[in-house]
Design a protein around this motif. Structure first.
Motif, PDB file in Angstrom:
ATOM      1  N   ARG A 147     -10.678  18.011  19.011  1.00 26.09           N
ATOM      2  CA  ARG A 147     -11.568  18.613  18.005  1.00 26.09           C
ATOM      3  C   ARG A 147     -12.048  17.501  17.084  1.00 26.09           C
ATOM      4  O   ARG A 147     -11.387  17.157  16.110  1.00 26.09           O
ATOM      5  N   LEU A 148     -13.185  16.919  17.428  1.00 25.09           N
ATOM      6  CA  LEU A 148     -13.753  15.806  16.667  1.00 25.09           C
ATOM      7  C   LEU A 148     -14.854  16.325  15.754  1.00 25.09           C
ATOM      8  O   LEU A 148     -15.621  17.207  16.145  1.00 25.09           O
ATOM      9  N   PRO A 149     -14.955  15.816  14.540  1.00 23.99           N
ATOM     10  CA  PRO A 149     -15.869  16.393  13.553  1.00 23.99           C
ATOM     11  C   PRO A 149     -17.337  16.161  13.876  1.00 23.99           C
ATOM     12  O   PRO A 149     -17.709  15.149  14.462  1.00 23.99           O
ATOM     13  N   ILE A 150     -18.171  17.131  13.461  1.00 29.01           N
ATOM     14  CA  ILE A 150     -19.623  16.961  13.594  1.00 29.01           C
ATOM     15  C   ILE A 150     -20.239  16.537  12.261  1.00 29.01           C
ATOM     16  O   ILE A 150     -21.429  16.263  12.171  1.00 29.01           O
ATOM     17  N   ASN A 151     -19.397  16.466  11.227  1.00 26.60           N
ATOM     18  CA  ASN A 151     -19.833  16.070   9.897  1.00 26.60           C
ATOM     19  C   ASN A 151     -18.717  15.246   9.271  1.00 26.60           C
ATOM     20  O   ASN A 151     -17.568  15.704   9.220  1.00 26.60           O
ATOM     21  N   VAL A 152     -19.025  14.055   8.803  1.00 24.72           N
ATOM     22  CA  VAL A 152     -17.977  13.165   8.278  1.00 24.72           C
ATOM     23  C   VAL A 152     -17.312  13.743   7.034  1.00 24.72           C
ATOM     24  O   VAL A 152     -16.190  13.340   6.681  1.00 24.72           O
ATOM     25  N   ASN A 153     -17.980  14.668   6.366  1.00 28.45           N
ATOM     26  CA  ASN A 153     -17.426  15.237   5.134  1.00 28.45           C
ATOM     27  C   ASN A 153     -16.658  16.536   5.358  1.00 28.45           C
ATOM     28  O   ASN A 153     -16.049  17.062   4.430  1.00 28.45           O
ATOM     29  N   TYR A 154     -16.688  17.044   6.590  1.00 30.79           N
ATOM     30  CA  TYR A 154     -16.034  18.324   6.849  1.00 30.79           C
ATOM     31  C   TYR A 154     -14.516  18.179   6.862  1.00 30.79           C
ATOM     32  O   TYR A 154     -13.977  17.219   7.402  1.00 30.79           O
ATOM     33  N   HIS A 179     -10.809   3.054  10.971  1.00 32.39           N
ATOM     34  CA  HIS A 179     -10.854   4.054   9.903  1.00 32.39           C
ATOM     35  C   HIS A 179     -12.154   4.857   9.939  1.00 32.39           C
ATOM     36  O   HIS A 179     -12.593   5.371   8.910  1.00 32.39           O
ATOM     37  N   GLY A 180     -12.770   4.921  11.100  1.00 29.91           N
ATOM     38  CA  GLY A 180     -13.968   5.741  11.250  1.00 29.91           C
ATOM     39  C   GLY A 180     -15.246   5.089  10.783  1.00 29.91           C
ATOM     40  O   GLY A 180     -16.219   5.795  10.448  1.00 29.91           O
ATOM     41  N   GLU A 181     -15.277   3.767  10.810  1.00 27.52           N
ATOM     42  CA  GLU A 181     -16.463   3.059  10.332  1.00 27.52           C
ATOM     43  C   GLU A 181     -17.724   3.423  11.107  1.00 27.52           C
ATOM     44  O   GLU A 181     -18.837   3.392  10.566  1.00 27.52           O
ATOM     45  N   CYS A 221     -22.025  12.047  14.482  1.00 25.56           N
ATOM     46  CA  CYS A 221     -22.082  13.262  13.688  1.00 25.56           C
ATOM     47  C   CYS A 221     -23.523  13.700  13.472  1.00 25.56           C
ATOM     48  O   CYS A 221     -24.435  12.858  13.404  1.00 25.56           O
ATOM     49  N   GLY A 222     -23.737  14.996  13.367  1.00 31.46           N
ATOM     50  CA  GLY A 222     -25.079  15.517  13.200  1.00 31.46           C
ATOM     51  C   GLY A 222     -25.640  15.268  11.818  1.00 31.46           C
ATOM     52  O   GLY A 222     -24.958  14.874  10.904  1.00 31.46           O
TER      53      GLY A 222
END
Length: 355
Positions: free
Chosen positions: A275-282, A346-348, A354-355
């Motif tokens: 389950r990988l995010p579609i929004n970095v802020n979610y 760290h997700g750089e 992401c959408g």
């Protein structure tokens, strides 16, 4: 199972409550499909959500009146759309069908009791006290189309998940078997394993531990099967596809709605849940993961965020982390390694996907 195991009473009540909510929601979903109502009609979800939330919260607070509940809904929509009669009708049906549990779970008979129960799911969570995390219908679109959804309930004590129960009315007992029986309750107790029982079986007390679940830690990547969400709006299918390619996974993926994906991994029907995010802020909601996290953990697997960090269920109503990876202990480190190679330590580089 020994009576010395903690939370046996909580497990019993949680199983009874989840079973009751599962029966209620399945009736609503089945009748919705039989009547041929448009699949975009959300009224069955509304009645099912509120009905399930009410019966579970009423059951918990009858037995543990000092506890808090983190739930999704409140009664404003019930009152504004005058849904009390429709919801009470379904609750009355399940209380009659499941009448042998009325003594343990209590009954809801008035609109005031209904709305009061729903509104008790207003806890903000946190690191102290006994807090239940409830998702009355996890997998709304699966519920509407007669596919997979789940009723999810977890007890969190001082920020740590101690009990998890998931009801899966439409999930086959064995995903690899074409004609498998469907419907189950999946239960986990911290430090004491995870277990399966048929949804139609009586819930026993003390807890029935005969069907303990173990996932396939003996499988390597070549034998591993992935489960992921049906809806692209819930997770990044692009990033997940890239991860599967880099890992060299050859088994076809299985797409399922809701926390049934955790159940599939815990039960050995799959080895990886991405389950990988579609929004970095979610940030994920705790009720979407608490029960499933414990199920996989107690089946011998590992669940972390996408960087390999432990999930923190004491942060509040949400997890303060990105993504969720559940897998066997054998393949989990390899997944995390590949993710970091793609998006950075760290997700750089995560924003690219992401959408």
């Amino acid at each position: 199972m020994s009576k010395d195991i903690p939370y046996l009473r909580e497990i019993y009540i949680a199983q009874l409550a989840v079973k009751r909510a599962s029966l209620l929601t399945k009736k609503i979903a089945d009748e919705h499909l039989q009547r041929g109502i448009s699949k975009v009609d959300k009224s069955p979800v509304t009645v099912g959500d509120f009905g399930a939330q009410a019966v579970v919260i009423n059951s918990i607070l009858k037995n543990f009146p000092g506890d808090e509940i983190v739930g999704e809904e409140d009664s404003r929509l019930i009152k504004s759309q005058h849904l009390e009669t429709s919801i009470l009708k379904e609750i009355s049906w399940v209380q009659e069908k499941d009448s042998k549990a009325n003594e343990q779970l209590g009954k809801i008979e008035t609109a005031e009791q209904l709305c009061d129960a729903v509104d008790k799911g207003n806890s903000e969570g946190g690191r102290s006290g006994r807090i239940w995390a409830l998702d009355p219908i996890d997998g709304t679109k699966g519920f509407i189309r007669g596919d997979q959804y789940a009723v999810c309930l977890a007890l969190i004590v001082d920020g740590v998940v101690q009990v998890g129960v998931i009801g899966c009315p439409n999930l086959p007992h064995d995903l690899r078997e074409k004609d498998s029986k469907i419907g189950g309750i999946y239960t986990a107790i911290r430090g004491h394993g995870s277990y399966f029982q048929d949804l139609s079986d009586d819930v026993t007390y003390p807890f029935n531990s005969k069907n303990r679940m173990k996932l396939h830690n003996e499988y390597d990547i070549s034998q591993s099967r992935v489960v992921e969400g049906v809806e692209k709006g819930h997770s990044s299918h692009e990033l997940q596809a890239l991860i599967k390619t880099k890992l060299g996974i050859t088994q076809p993926s299985v797409n399922l709605d809701s926390q049934v994906k955790y159940c599939a991994v815990a039960h050995g029907d799959a080895e990886i849940y991405l389950r990988l995010p579609i929004n970095v802020n979610y940030r994920e909601k705790i009720w979407d993961h608490a029960s499933g996290w414990l199920l996989v953990h107690e089946s011998g697997g590992k669940v972390t965020d996408m960087y390999g960090n432990d999930l923190d269920f004491g942060h509040g109503r949400t997890l303060d982390s990105q993504g969720v990876i559940a897998a066997t202990s054998t393949v989990h480190p390899k997944i995390i390694k590949v993710i970091k190679e793609i998006v950075g330590e760290h997700g750089e580089e995560l924003q690219k996907y992401c959408g």
